[in-house]
Design a protein around this motif. Structure first.
Motif, PDB file in Angstrom:
ATOM      1  N   MET A  84       0.808  -1.220   0.000  1.00 14.40           N
ATOM      2  CA  MET A  84       0.000   0.000   0.000  1.00 14.40           C
ATOM      3  C   MET A  84       0.843   1.273   0.000  1.00 14.40           C
ATOM      4  O   MET A  84       0.326   2.348  -0.234  1.00 14.40           O
ATOM      5  N   LEU A  85       2.138   1.145   0.250  1.00 13.04           N
ATOM      6  CA  LEU A  85       3.023   2.300   0.217  1.00 13.04           C
ATOM      7  C   LEU A  85       3.747   2.426  -1.121  1.00 13.04           C
ATOM      8  O   LEU A  85       4.537   3.349  -1.309  1.00 13.04           O
ATOM      9  N   ASP A  86       3.474   1.507  -2.021  1.00 20.22           N
ATOM     10  CA  ASP A  86       4.105   1.514  -3.346  1.00 20.22           C
ATOM     11  C   ASP A  86       3.203   2.257  -4.330  1.00 20.22           C
ATOM     12  O   ASP A  86       2.118   1.772  -4.668  1.00 20.22           O
ATOM     13  N   PRO A  87       3.635   3.428  -4.807  1.00 22.88           N
ATOM     14  CA  PRO A  87       2.804   4.193  -5.740  1.00 22.88           C
ATOM     15  C   PRO A  87       2.412   3.403  -6.996  1.00 22.88           C
ATOM     16  O   PRO A  87       1.316   3.585  -7.514  1.00 22.88           O
ATOM     17  N   ASP A  88       3.284   2.514  -7.460  1.00 21.61           N
ATOM     18  CA  ASP A  88       2.951   1.726  -8.651  1.00 21.61           C
ATOM     19  C   ASP A  88       1.769   0.794  -8.391  1.00 21.61           C
ATOM     20  O   ASP A  88       0.913   0.608  -9.253  1.00 21.61           O
ATOM     21  N   HIS A  89       1.733   0.216  -7.192  1.00 22.00           N
ATOM     22  CA  HIS A  89       0.597  -0.651  -6.839  1.00 22.00           C
ATOM     23  C   HIS A  89      -0.696   0.176  -6.760  1.00 22.00           C
ATOM     24  O   HIS A  89      -1.742  -0.240  -7.274  1.00 22.00           O
ATOM     25  N   ILE A  90      -0.607   1.342  -6.143  1.00 26.39           N
ATOM     26  CA  ILE A  90      -1.784   2.210  -6.030  1.00 26.39           C
ATOM     27  C   ILE A  90      -2.250   2.649  -7.411  1.00 26.39           C
ATOM     28  O   ILE A  90      -3.451   2.690  -7.697  1.00 26.39           O
ATOM     29  N   LYS A  91      -1.320   2.965  -8.293  1.00 30.06           N
ATOM     30  CA  LYS A  91      -1.677   3.361  -9.660  1.00 30.06           C
ATOM     31  C   LYS A  91      -2.433   2.246 -10.373  1.00 30.06           C
ATOM     32  O   LYS A  91      -3.430   2.491 -11.065  1.00 30.06           O
ATOM     33  N   LYS A  92      -1.958   1.007 -10.219  1.00 26.81           N
ATOM     34  CA  LYS A  92      -2.637  -0.137 -10.859  1.00 26.81           C
ATOM     35  C   LYS A  92      -4.032  -0.334 -10.277  1.00 26.81           C
ATOM     36  O   LYS A  92      -4.991  -0.592 -11.006  1.00 26.81           O
ATOM     37  N   CYS A  93      -4.125  -0.208  -8.957  1.00 27.28           N
ATOM     38  CA  CYS A  93      -5.428  -0.336  -8.300  1.00 27.28           C
ATOM     39  C   CYS A  93      -6.380   0.759  -8.784  1.00 27.28           C
ATOM     40  O   CYS A  93      -7.538   0.487  -9.112  1.00 27.28           O
TER      41      CYS A  93
END
Length: 190
Positions: free
Chosen positions: A135-144
């Motif tokens: 949840m602290l990874d901007p790339d994961h948040i972007k994909k979500c």
């Protein structure tokens, strides 16, 4: 404090996805035209989900609905069955989130019964997607958020339901939401 209550009534809800520029440019028009307006910005996406609600018997002449005679020589809008028939099924709307969750679970070798995934709504799916990534990874948040935008793109349209069902929303599970409600004037004097 005195509360004013109104009789139970149906609202016609319209969900659309605009770019940030479109949302800013249409703000005054949307506030003037609709009784209830909600904006939901999706970070990392040029997308703002706009949800409007109006009394089914008092629809704005401009916008969604079917134009009919008002019986007095004028016109009014009503919500017909064709107006509220969704373009995409609920399964098609949720597919981007379900697919992302399945891929995350597969990569982590975690199994959840397909029946459970199929039974989840928007908020539960988004929560699990966030929980099974960093949840602290901007790339994961972007994909979500991309999957969330795709969900909202598929969920655009009209829906008619009682006001107590329409004047609330699934905020997407466990997330921080800063919600502000304020009077914005009247149709004649915004």
């Amino acid at each position: 404090v005195t509360l004013k209550v109104v009789p139970a009534h149906n609202l016609l809800e319209q969900t659309i996805v605009l770019t940030r520029d479109e949302a800013k440019n249409q703000l005054n028009t949307l506030l003037k035209r609709h009784k209830h307006v909600r904006y939901m910005w999706i970070p990392y996406e040029d997308a703002v989900v706009v949800v409007t609600n109006d009394d089914e018997n008092d629809l704005p002449l401009l916008g969604p609905g079917t134009e009919v005679s008002d019986g007095k020589g004028g016109k009014k809008k009503i919500a017909s069955v064709d107006d509220v028939t969704p373009k995409f099924s609920r399964n098609e709307q949720l597919a981007p989130l379900r697919n992302m969750l399945r891929n995350l679970l597969k990569a982590k070798e975690i199994s959840i019964e397909e029946e459970i995934i199929e039974g989840m709504g928007f908020g539960d799916l988004r929560d699990l997607i966030l929980a099974h990534g960093n949840m602290l990874d901007p790339d994961h948040i972007k994909k979500c958020n991309k999957a969330e935008k795709d969900f909202w793109m598929n969920a655009q349209g009209l829906d008619l339901a009682p006001s107590e069902k329409k004047l609330n929303f699934d905020c997407g599970g466990q997330q921080w939401v800063y919600e502000v409600c304020f009077p914005v004037g009247t149709y004649g004097m915004p």
